[in-house]
Every structure is written in C-alpha cells, then in structure tokens.
Design a protein around this motif. Structure first.
Motif, PDB file in Angstrom:
ATOM      1  N   ALA A 282       0.911  -1.352   0.231  1.00  0.00           N
ATOM      2  CA  ALA A 282       0.062   0.171  -0.187  1.00  0.00           C
ATOM      3  C   ALA A 282       0.886   1.126  -0.002  1.00  0.00           C
ATOM      4  O   ALA A 282       1.725   1.361   0.761  1.00  0.00           O
ATOM      5  CB  ALA A 282      -0.875  -0.068   1.147  1.00  0.00           C
ATOM      6  N   PHE A 283       0.416   2.155  -0.743  1.00  0.00           N
ATOM      7  CA  PHE A 283       1.002   3.572  -1.005  1.00  0.00           C
ATOM      8  C   PHE A 283       0.062   4.617  -0.658  1.00  0.00           C
ATOM      9  O   PHE A 283      -0.934   4.760  -1.237  1.00  0.00           O
ATOM     10  CB  PHE A 283       2.020   3.863  -2.000  1.00  0.00           C
ATOM     11  CG  PHE A 283       2.588   5.116  -2.100  1.00  0.00           C
ATOM     12  CD1 PHE A 283       2.073   6.047  -2.940  1.00  0.00           C
ATOM     13  CD2 PHE A 283       3.824   5.486  -1.735  1.00  0.00           C
ATOM     14  CE1 PHE A 283       2.128   7.366  -3.100  1.00  0.00           C
ATOM     15  CE2 PHE A 283       4.384   6.710  -1.839  1.00  0.00           C
ATOM     16  CZ  PHE A 283       3.829   7.631  -2.427  1.00  0.00           C
ATOM     17  N   VAL A 284       0.517   5.593   0.394  1.00  0.00           N
ATOM     18  CA  VAL A 284      -0.487   6.775   0.363  1.00  0.00           C
ATOM     19  C   VAL A 284       0.300   8.033   0.623  1.00  0.00           C
ATOM     20  O   VAL A 284       1.480   7.721   1.297  1.00  0.00           O
ATOM     21  CB  VAL A 284      -1.599   6.674   1.521  1.00  0.00           C
ATOM     22  CG1 VAL A 284      -0.408   6.382   3.120  1.00  0.00           C
ATOM     23  CG2 VAL A 284      -2.288   7.632   1.821  1.00  0.00           C
ATOM     24  N   LEU A 285      -0.161   9.225  -0.035  1.00  0.00           N
ATOM     25  CA  LEU A 285       0.408  10.386   0.053  1.00  0.00           C
ATOM     26  C   LEU A 285      -0.487  11.390   0.874  1.00  0.00           C
ATOM     27  O   LEU A 285      -1.743  11.293   0.775  1.00  0.00           O
ATOM     28  CB  LEU A 285       1.016  11.117  -1.235  1.00  0.00           C
ATOM     29  CG  LEU A 285       1.757  12.469  -1.307  1.00  0.00           C
ATOM     30  CD1 LEU A 285       2.987  12.186  -0.813  1.00  0.00           C
ATOM     31  CD2 LEU A 285       1.551  12.932  -2.723  1.00  0.00           C
ATOM     32  N   THR A 286       0.139  11.999   2.024  1.00  0.00           N
ATOM     33  CA  THR A 286      -0.766  12.858   2.716  1.00  0.00           C
ATOM     34  C   THR A 286      -0.241  14.387   2.766  1.00  0.00           C
ATOM     35  O   THR A 286       0.877  14.374   2.623  1.00  0.00           O
ATOM     36  CB  THR A 286      -0.929  12.444   4.151  1.00  0.00           C
ATOM     37  OG1 THR A 286       0.464  12.330   4.885  1.00  0.00           O
ATOM     38  CG2 THR A 286      -1.225  11.001   4.209  1.00  0.00           C
TER      39      THR A 286
END
Length: 468
Positions: A282-286
C-alpha cells in the motif's frame, strides 16, 4: 528373532535382581504388564523421563491403553496382540499422556517373558527428536518465506531496472563485456560492437581512465563524455560491484540539458506511477496535516474503501495507528529525524477489519509544500521464534510470582496492577520520545494524572511546573 549365539555362556546365570537391572538399563523406561495390558511394575533408565511421567507410583495398576493418547490406542492393542517370546519385536510410536496432560512421544517395543503371561515393554524417549523435527520444519518454512520475499524483491528491482529512463548497464570489469542492460541502454548500445564504441573517439580514453580508477579505488566516479555520432553530452557514472570472485561495473548515463534521447523523463515517471499503482504494498501520500492526497489500490483494499475519491481528504489517523496519537508520533519522527523504516502498528478498515502492518515514511515536497509518503506492508500473523530455553518474565513480574502464597491475593493483584501500570507508562514515554503530553494522550490520562503517576513510580525528573 536374532539373539545371542550362546547366552548361557556369554551372560552366565543371572538372578531376577541382575536381570531387572539389565532390563532397566536397556531403555529409557521399561514397563512390565500382565496379560490384560495392566502395568504391574516399571523402571526408568532416564531421570528426565521419570520426572516427566511422575514416577512409578503414578502408573502402577493402570491399563496401558488408557494411559496413551486416542491416536495410539489401536497401536497398543495391535502390539499386545502380536507379542511373543520368539519373534523380533516391532517398534511402534506411542504418545503417552503424562499426569499434567502433556503428550510424551515414545518409541516402544514389547516382548513376552517365556512361560508367563507377563509382557515387557521397552520405551525410548523421542521428545528431543520430536523437538528437533519441529524446529527443522519451522526452519524450512522460514526459509521458504525468505526465498519468497527475495524472489519478490528481485522481481521488483528488475522491474525498476527496466523502467529506468536512463541507460543502466552491468559490465564485466575485465573485458568490459555488457552482461545486463535495461531497455534504454539497449537502444543506445545494442548496435555497437563494444561498450567503448558508443562514445566519441576523443572521449574513449577518458572512459577507460574512469573505469580504471573505479577498479583500483573501488569508489564511484563520474565523467562528462560525448556520445558518438550525435555528440550529445552525458554524465557517465560507474561503481564497482563484487560478485563471488569476479568484479563488475554498474554504469549509468545521465544526458545533460534535459535531453535523454530515446527515453524521455515524462515516460519514465509515467512508468513509475504505473508501478506504484500495481505494487502489492500500500502507498499513500498525505498533506502536512495528515489528510490523504492520493493512494494506490492496495491501500484502498487494506482500508476497505471502494475508490480513491472516498479516501481523498480523510485523515490517515482514521485508519492507521492503534491510537490517533501514534500517527502524530510517527510524523514528528519524520520531521525531526528523517525517514522512518519498518514502524510496526495496526491498520483499521472502514468495515472493521484490522491487520498488523509495517510502515515506512518519508517527507517529500510537492510544489514547495511539505507532504508525507507512506508505504504500508501487511505482515499478517508471523510464527513465533523458536524457543531455545525456558520463557523469562520481566524482573518485576518475576518478583511477583515469588509472593504467591506469602501475601493475600488482594495485595498481590494490587502489586501486579502497579507493575503493569509502570511498564505501560515507560513504554508510552519511550514510544513518544519522552513527550509527556503525547504519552498522556496515548494512555488516556490527563497530564496531571500522568504527573502523579510519574512521581509515584519515580519515573523521570519533573520540572517545577509539573510538580504542581
């Protein structure tokens, strides 16, 4: 049955006492049973096995079929039905149930005493062998999992190697023969007779000098060179790799002036974006406040959201971390100390599912604004490490066990509660890097309540403001 050739001469005449000592020494445990399979006497040649079985008195008068596990009862009936005084005994694996309920594996063989209905059962302790077999199985499973991870890592790196928009090659250090090349390098060097022929004639000596320096010093070097025919300038980088007894060069070309020739940068970034979209991690940018900007499908699957639009704008702390303050601690570590690797926590799905995960995080810039990128790997349940000795308790917990029977249960419970409370506070302070406000929030306490407990247990030094 293959026995002694002349037992009367070699063994002589033995009385019952001498024979019993000889039989007891022949096995870890020896049982004497009557015709109905009831244990009438017992001897041990192994003190550890005797202690595990509870001694002779615990077994006298019991039927062997009732003393074994359910899966071994049919073996006992077959063994007693086939026993004789002449035939070679057949060894069978039986699981004996100890007084504490533990199953003890034994290798057993039975023989009938001539002229009587008595049966002598010889037993060998298989606990050490069973433990070694279990460790071997666990080690094999661990190796298979590690091989699987290595194969996945190799696949990922090969994919990245081929996706790179810059020419990258692996050369044999002795012959300069190209051993591996990505697609960008193949388009440029594939038609050349040799590696050096791709460069302008006046720069070939510079390339050879660069490689000679890398081979001698073992450190990475760079040179500015021109390509043959097109006269495009590029920065040639080389570093030395060791593989078994041979030396290799890892060579990379970075074209100057923004012209990468056959493989433009936008296409390379598009391929990298495709990889992020398809990777199983999983990859997420915040944003800086922890709100989600973008996420890949693997993250949406973990948090049980139907599409990226439903995740965009949500706080990551809604899904990641055992408590909301845990993400704040992680972001503080990234801001203050740089990238964080393999931070173990939990992730919660929108439908209530939970999973153990490992998180790596780093700070990135997007249009001059600080953002945070997270890669999240579902580690799932992992096997416990192989125990090589008896389990140990923390020192304080070990001292509590010594109080059992000496103090009333009520006082013992109060002492245990204090120990657990102290350990939890110390763990929260360590996790938050001694940030007491964050530790209080993580523990569900007010600051004043935390300060009271810190004074009570003598943890840390309180300032004048905290003393009040």
């Amino acid at each position: 049955m293959l026995g002694f050739g002349t037992p009367s001469q070699s063994l002589g005449v033995m009385d019952a006492e001498a024979a019993s000592r000889l039989i007891a020494a022949a096995a870890d445990a020896t049982l004497v049973m009557d015709g109905a399979g009831v244990i009438r006497d017992m001897a041990f040649g192994n003190a550890d096995l005797a202690a595990a079985l509870g001694g002779r008195k615990a077994w006298l008068g019991r039927a062997l079929a009732d003393a074994v596990a359910e899966d071994s009862r049919s073996k006992v009936h077959d063994m007693l039905g086939e026993v004789s005084a002449q035939d070679m005994p057949r060894w069978r694996h039986l699981n004996l149930r100890a007084a504490d309920g533990a199953s003890i594996p034994l290798l057993c063989a039975a023989n009938r005493l001539p002229g009587t209905d008595r049966v002598v059962l010889f037993a060998r302790d298989l606990r050490l062998l069973a433990s070694l077999q279990q460790r071997l199985v666990e080690a094999q499973q661990a190796m298979e999992r590690e091989y699987g991870r290595l194969r996945q890592a190799e696949t990922r790196y090969r994919l990245l190697f081929q996706m790179s928009g810059e020419p990258v090659m692996v050369l044999d250090a002795a012959s300069l023969r190209v051993l591996e090349a990505n697609l960008a390098a193949d388009r440029i060097f594939g038609a050349q007779p040799s590696f050096l022929d791709a460069f302008a004639p006046e720069d070939r000596a510079r390339v050879e000098a660069l490689l000679a320096t890398v081979r001698a010093a073992g450190t990475a070097e760079e040179r500015r060179v021109s390509m043959r025919g097109t006269r495009r300038e590029a920065l040639l980088s080389a570093s030395l790799l060791r593989h078994e007894r041979s030396s290799l060069f890892l060579v990379r070309l970075a074209f100057l002036g923004g012209d990468s020739g056959e493989s433009p940068i936008p296409e390379s970034r598009a391929r990298l974006a495709d990889f992020v979209e398809s990777t199983p991690d999983a990859f997420v940018l915040t944003a800086a406040d922890g709100r989600i900007i973008t996420a890949n499908p693997a993250f949406l699957e973990l948090v049980q959201l139907p599409n990226e639009a439903t995740a965009r704008g949500e706080e990551l702390s809604r899904f990641l971390g055992r408590q909301a303050v845990e993400l704040d601690v992680l972001l503080a570590q990234v801001r203050g100390r740089g990238p964080v690797r393999l931070f173990r926590t939990r992730i919660r799905g929108d439908q209530g599912a939970e999973a153990e995960v490992e998180v790596s995080a780093a700070s990135v810039l997007d249009g001059g604004q600080q953002c945070f990128g997270f890669t999240i790997r579902d580690i799932g349940p992992r096997p416990a490490p192989i125990e090589t000795g008896p389990p140990t308790l923390p020192a304080a917990a070990g001292q509590l066990t010594e109080l059992v029977g000496r103090v009333p249960l009520k006082e013992l419970v109060r002492e245990a509660t204090d120990v657990i409370e102290k350990l939890a506070i110390e763990a929260a302070l360590e996790l938050t890097n001694n940030n007491r406000a964050s530790a209080a929030e993580m523990l569900g306490l007010s600051r004043q309540s935390l300060y009271v407990k810190l004074r009570r247990y003598g943890i840390g030094d309180l300032g004048p403001d905290e003393e009040s």
